[in-house]
Design a protein around this motif. Structure first.
Motif, short mmCIF file in Angstrom:
data_model
loop_
_atom_site.label_atom_id
_atom_site.label_comp_id
_atom_site.label_asym_id
_atom_site.label_seq_id
_atom_site.Cartn_x
_atom_site.Cartn_y
_atom_site.Cartn_z
N LYS A 167 -40.26 104.71 -61.06
CA LYS A 167 -41.41 104.64 -62.26
C LYS A 167 -40.94 104.08 -63.29
N ASP A 168 -39.87 104.08 -63.76
CA ASP A 168 -39.31 103.62 -65.09
C ASP A 168 -38.07 102.73 -64.90
N PHE A 169 -38.11 101.45 -64.97
CA PHE A 169 -37.04 100.60 -65.03
C PHE A 169 -35.94 100.87 -66.37
N ASP A 170 -35.21 100.86 -66.41
CA ASP A 170 -34.06 101.08 -67.33
C ASP A 170 -33.86 99.71 -68.11
N ALA A 171 -34.03 98.50 -67.48
CA ALA A 171 -33.88 97.32 -68.10
C ALA A 171 -34.56 96.21 -67.27
N GLY A 172 -35.01 95.33 -67.75
CA GLY A 172 -35.69 94.21 -67.18
C GLY A 172 -35.16 92.73 -67.72
N ALA A 173 -35.41 91.87 -66.77
CA ALA A 173 -35.00 90.32 -67.14
C ALA A 173 -35.94 89.41 -66.50
N ILE A 174 -36.13 88.48 -67.09
CA ILE A 174 -36.96 87.31 -66.36
C ILE A 174 -35.73 85.99 -66.51
N VAL A 175 -36.05 85.69 -65.46
CA VAL A 175 -35.15 84.35 -65.12
C VAL A 175 -36.09 82.97 -64.80
N ASN A 176 -35.91 82.07 -65.65
CA ASN A 176 -36.67 81.02 -65.28
C ASN A 176 -35.67 79.87 -64.50
#
Length: 376
Positions: A167-176
């Protein structure tokens, strides 16, 4: 996952550990090189986007505690055309780091996974069924304005949470993915294993774009290209940047389509992680800073409450060689009339998600060894 802390982990164990190793090496060298270390961390900080996975104000008010596992990180790959087109999640990857903080389990969700996509007040989306890669696009819409990638990521994270139970991610990232090419170029290419012949849908053997059929100029065709193709044979090769990016984009020529592409993307993550942490990179300040500059152009990271240096230290025991890539089995979903709708999971995938929630992945994999991607 509990809400005991909101944490700022880097875009995968890759860059957190890269920062740690680089910092340690540069600190123990001459005093003048300390400037390089400080610049490296400053460039890493520059790619952060505090609101990617939640409210930055709320994170700032949360009492800062030590970073402890288990933690879950959502990594999303996009291949945007421009800033006016709603982004699609071309790849959706979750990194699960158990409470021991010395291992990383990587698994992917098929981009065509047919799921319930929740409603979004911000984007004025009413909710419905569809392919999960569209959740980012549907959530990114800003009435009267340009699409918001951050808003789209948040909506995708909510959708992924419904599927996985996280339900809750501790971190996130977007990769182009286009920018990722610059990272590999800065490292001088990447050594990667290819487990089956791959025929490029997009490129000629010399790396130039294949010819497009005239009737497909409006992007309406599924297979618009004609003429000779770049072919990657089975084996282990040192790929140039454009070749590596081409490999991880392919699915049409693979035996199991997008499922095999997911495996190739996971292999790429592992390969680029190992190379980024190699002596050839971390002991070469000039190359290291080129890599970090490229990272800043293609990666956006978000956590909460902890900075990059904190995360680097917390992740110092995660060895890329201990990174386990997971293949989740699935199959097609069809309508009552036989039309293809997307993909669904098969087998004990729900049990795997339960194991992630209970911090018990090793035991699950002992009982289900077929989930481990052994073709690394």
């Amino acid at each position: 996952m509990t809400t005991k802390r909101k944490i700022k982990k880097r875009r995968s164990p890759l860059w957190a550990r890269l920062a740690t190793v680089a910092g340690v090496i540069l600190m123990i060298t001459s005093g003048g090189v300390l400037t390089v270390k400080e610049v490296a961390f400053a460039r890493l900080e520059a790619v952060e986007a505090p609101d990617l996975i939640g409210d930055p104000a709320a994170a700032a008010e949360t009492e800062k505690t030590d970073i402890t596992g288990p933690v879950n990180v959502l990594l999303v790959g996009i291949d945007p055309r421009d800033d006016t087109t709603p982004p699609l999640a071309d790849s959706i990857i979750v990194a699960h780091i158990p409470s021991t903080m010395d291992q990383a389990y990587i698994f992917s969700l098929p981009r065509d996974l047919y799921v319930d996509i929740p409603a979004s007040t911000k984007s004025q989306y009413a909710g419905g069924r569809g392919k999960i890669n569209g959740a980012m696009s549907l959530g990114s819409r800003v009435p009267g304005g340009k699409p918001s990638v951050t808003q789209g990521f948040q909506h995708l994270a909510k959708t992924v949470g419904q599927v996985t139970g996280i339900k809750d991610f501790d971190a996130g990232a977007i990769v182009n993915f286009g920018g990722f090419k610059s990272i590999v170029e800065a490292m001088g290419g990447v050594t990667m294993t290819i487990d089956q012949e791959i025929r490029s849908e997009h490129l000629k053997p010399n790396g130039k774009p294949r010819d497009r059929r005239p009737e497909c100029a409006d992007h309406s065709c599924s297979h618009p290209y004609v003429g000779e193709q770049k072919v990657y044979k089975k084996g282990t090769y040192h790929l140039e940047a454009w070749e590596a990016l081409d490999v991880v984009r392919q699915r049409y020529s693979l035996k199991n389509g997008d499922y095999d592409r997911q495996k190739n993307q996971q292999r790429f993550i592992r390969a680029i992680t190992e190379q980024a942490l190699s002596k050839d990179v971390v002991t070469n300040p000039s190359k290291l800073l080129k890599v970090l500059d490229a990272a800043g152009q293609s990666l956006t990271f978000s956590g909460g409450g902890h900075n990059i240096a904190d995360w680097a230290l917390a992740m110092r025991d995660v060895d890329p060689k201990n990174m386990v890539t997971i293949s989740l089995p699935g199959g097609a979903v069809e309508s009552s009339s036989g039309d293809y709708l997307g993909e669904r999971f098969t087998g004990p995938v729900d049990e795997f998600f339960t194991a992630v929630a209970k911090n018990d992945v090793p035991r699950f994999l002992l009982d289900n060894p077929g989930f481990v991607n052994t073709g690394n």
